[in-house]
Design a protein around this motif. Structure first.
Motif, PDB file in Angstrom:
ATOM      1  N   ILE A 163      -2.954   1.225  -4.273  1.00 33.02           N
ATOM      2  CA  ILE A 163      -2.025   0.413  -5.080  1.00 33.02           C
ATOM      3  C   ILE A 163      -0.585   0.866  -4.838  1.00 33.02           C
ATOM      4  O   ILE A 163       0.311   0.040  -4.620  1.00 33.02           O
ATOM      5  CB  ILE A 163      -2.386   0.506  -6.578  1.00 33.02           C
ATOM      6  CG1 ILE A 163      -3.720  -0.226  -6.823  1.00 33.02           C
ATOM      7  CG2 ILE A 163      -1.271  -0.086  -7.446  1.00 33.02           C
ATOM      8  CD1 ILE A 163      -4.316   0.042  -8.194  1.00 33.02           C
ATOM      9  N   ALA A 164      -0.372   2.180  -4.836  1.00 32.45           N
ATOM     10  CA  ALA A 164       0.966   2.721  -4.593  1.00 32.45           C
ATOM     11  C   ALA A 164       1.477   2.315  -3.219  1.00 32.45           C
ATOM     12  O   ALA A 164       2.641   1.939  -3.057  1.00 32.45           O
ATOM     13  CB  ALA A 164       0.954   4.249  -4.735  1.00 32.45           C
ATOM     14  N   ARG A 165       0.614   2.378  -2.215  1.00 35.76           N
ATOM     15  CA  ARG A 165       1.012   2.003  -0.862  1.00 35.76           C
ATOM     16  C   ARG A 165       1.385   0.515  -0.812  1.00 35.76           C
ATOM     17  O   ARG A 165       2.394   0.127  -0.204  1.00 35.76           O
ATOM     18  CB  ARG A 165      -0.119   2.294   0.127  1.00 35.76           C
ATOM     19  CG  ARG A 165       0.252   2.011   1.589  1.00 35.76           C
ATOM     20  CD  ARG A 165      -0.938   2.143   2.538  1.00 35.76           C
ATOM     21  NE  ARG A 165      -2.089   1.323   2.170  1.00 35.76           N
ATOM     22  CZ  ARG A 165      -2.167  -0.017   2.367  1.00 35.76           C
ATOM     23  NH1 ARG A 165      -1.173  -0.663   2.927  1.00 35.76           N
ATOM     24  NH2 ARG A 165      -3.247  -0.674   2.011  1.00 35.76           N
ATOM     25  N   LEU A 166       0.581  -0.338  -1.452  1.00 43.70           N
ATOM     26  CA  LEU A 166       0.850  -1.786  -1.455  1.00 43.70           C
ATOM     27  C   LEU A 166       2.226  -2.087  -2.047  1.00 43.70           C
ATOM     28  O   LEU A 166       2.989  -2.910  -1.521  1.00 43.70           O
ATOM     29  CB  LEU A 166      -0.228  -2.527  -2.261  1.00 43.70           C
ATOM     30  CG  LEU A 166      -1.571  -2.706  -1.588  1.00 43.70           C
ATOM     31  CD1 LEU A 166      -2.586  -3.249  -2.575  1.00 43.70           C
ATOM     32  CD2 LEU A 166      -1.455  -3.651  -0.387  1.00 43.70           C
ATOM     33  N   ILE A 167       2.551  -1.407  -3.168  1.00 39.62           N
ATOM     34  CA  ILE A 167       3.832  -1.648  -3.822  1.00 39.62           C
ATOM     35  C   ILE A 167       4.986  -1.085  -3.000  1.00 39.62           C
ATOM     36  O   ILE A 167       6.013  -1.745  -2.818  1.00 39.62           O
ATOM     37  CB  ILE A 167       3.823  -1.068  -5.260  1.00 39.62           C
ATOM     38  CG1 ILE A 167       2.796  -1.835  -6.117  1.00 39.62           C
ATOM     39  CG2 ILE A 167       5.220  -1.141  -5.888  1.00 39.62           C
ATOM     40  CD1 ILE A 167       2.545  -1.240  -7.472  1.00 39.62           C
ATOM     41  N   ARG A 168       4.832   0.151  -2.475  1.00 44.67           N
ATOM     42  CA  ARG A 168       5.898   0.750  -1.670  1.00 44.67           C
ATOM     43  C   ARG A 168       6.240  -0.101  -0.439  1.00 44.67           C
ATOM     44  O   ARG A 168       7.378  -0.268  -0.060  1.00 44.67           O
ATOM     45  CB  ARG A 168       5.479   2.144  -1.196  1.00 44.67           C
ATOM     46  CG  ARG A 168       5.746   3.258  -2.182  1.00 44.67           C
ATOM     47  CD  ARG A 168       5.643   4.626  -1.499  1.00 44.67           C
ATOM     48  NE  ARG A 168       4.370   4.818  -0.811  1.00 44.67           N
ATOM     49  CZ  ARG A 168       3.292   5.396  -1.349  1.00 44.67           C
ATOM     50  NH1 ARG A 168       3.341   5.835  -2.584  1.00 44.67           N
ATOM     51  NH2 ARG A 168       2.191   5.529  -0.661  1.00 44.67           N
ATOM     52  N   GLU A 169       5.193  -0.639   0.205  1.00 43.95           N
ATOM     53  CA  GLU A 169       5.388  -1.362   1.458  1.00 43.95           C
ATOM     54  C   GLU A 169       5.719  -2.834   1.271  1.00 43.95           C
ATOM     55  O   GLU A 169       5.950  -3.551   2.240  1.00 43.95           O
ATOM     56  CB  GLU A 169       4.143  -1.196   2.329  1.00 43.95           C
ATOM     57  CG  GLU A 169       3.953   0.255   2.776  1.00 43.95           C
ATOM     58  CD  GLU A 169       2.671   0.455   3.577  1.00 43.95           C
ATOM     59  OE1 GLU A 169       1.932  -0.517   3.803  1.00 43.95           O
ATOM     60  OE2 GLU A 169       2.405   1.608   3.954  1.00 43.95           O
ATOM     61  N   ALA A 170       5.720  -3.305   0.035  1.00 44.33           N
ATOM     62  CA  ALA A 170       6.001  -4.732  -0.230  1.00 44.33           C
ATOM     63  C   ALA A 170       7.465  -5.043   0.016  1.00 44.33           C
ATOM     64  O   ALA A 170       8.318  -4.198  -0.095  1.00 44.33           O
ATOM     65  CB  ALA A 170       5.610  -5.079  -1.656  1.00 44.33           C
TER      66      ALA A 170
END
Ligand SMILES: [Zn+2]
Length: 140
Positions: A133-140
């Motif tokens: 989830i953290a990766r998805l938000i950071r990379e958005a």
């Protein structure tokens, strides 16, 4: 100004409201259909955009300043322990922040605590999913 937007009608005077705050870019009114507590208000930015993240940075700062001012007024008027905000962005397509007085023993607090316990019983997010989830938000 959108013709069918109830909040735009407030600014033109078509809708009668109980204003508690107004500046150049925002208006705060007493909510006539409060969902959280008596004294619930709605702080509305005057520019018609759907979501808060569509406002320019300075507009958002102005909205936050108005929310803070109204929060202090609500806290004083109701002698409440807390003043909470809620921004959903679905019921009316015009940026607004719902703001309301709360105490430690009110119904919303009990509801949120019981819901949180229920959610934890159903599924606690594991570390791998949290990383994802953290990766998805950071990379958005
Ligand atoms: Zn509007």
């Amino acid at each position: 100004m959108e013709n069918d937007c109830p909040f735009c009608k407030i600014f033109t005077g078509e809708l009668q409201v109980n204003k508690v705050y107004e500046d150049e870019n925002t208006v705060a009114i007493v909510d006539n259909n409060p969902r959280f507590s008596e004294g619930q208000c709605v702080v509305i930015h005057k520019r018609h955009v759907d979501q808060f993240y569509q406002l320019e940075d300075d507009e958002l700062a102005g909205l936050s300043k108005a929310v803070k001012s109204v929060a202090n007024k609500i806290k004083k008027a109701f002698n409440s322990r807390f003043v909470s905000t809620f921004t959903r962005g679905q019921s009316v397509p015009h940026v607004h922040v719902i703001i309301f007085p709360l105490s430690e023993l009110d119904a919303l607090s009990s509801y949120l605590e019981s819901t949180q316990r229920l959610i934890q019983l159903i599924k606690k997010t594991d570390a791998k999913r949290l990383d994802e989830i953290a990766r998805l938000i950071r990379e958005a």
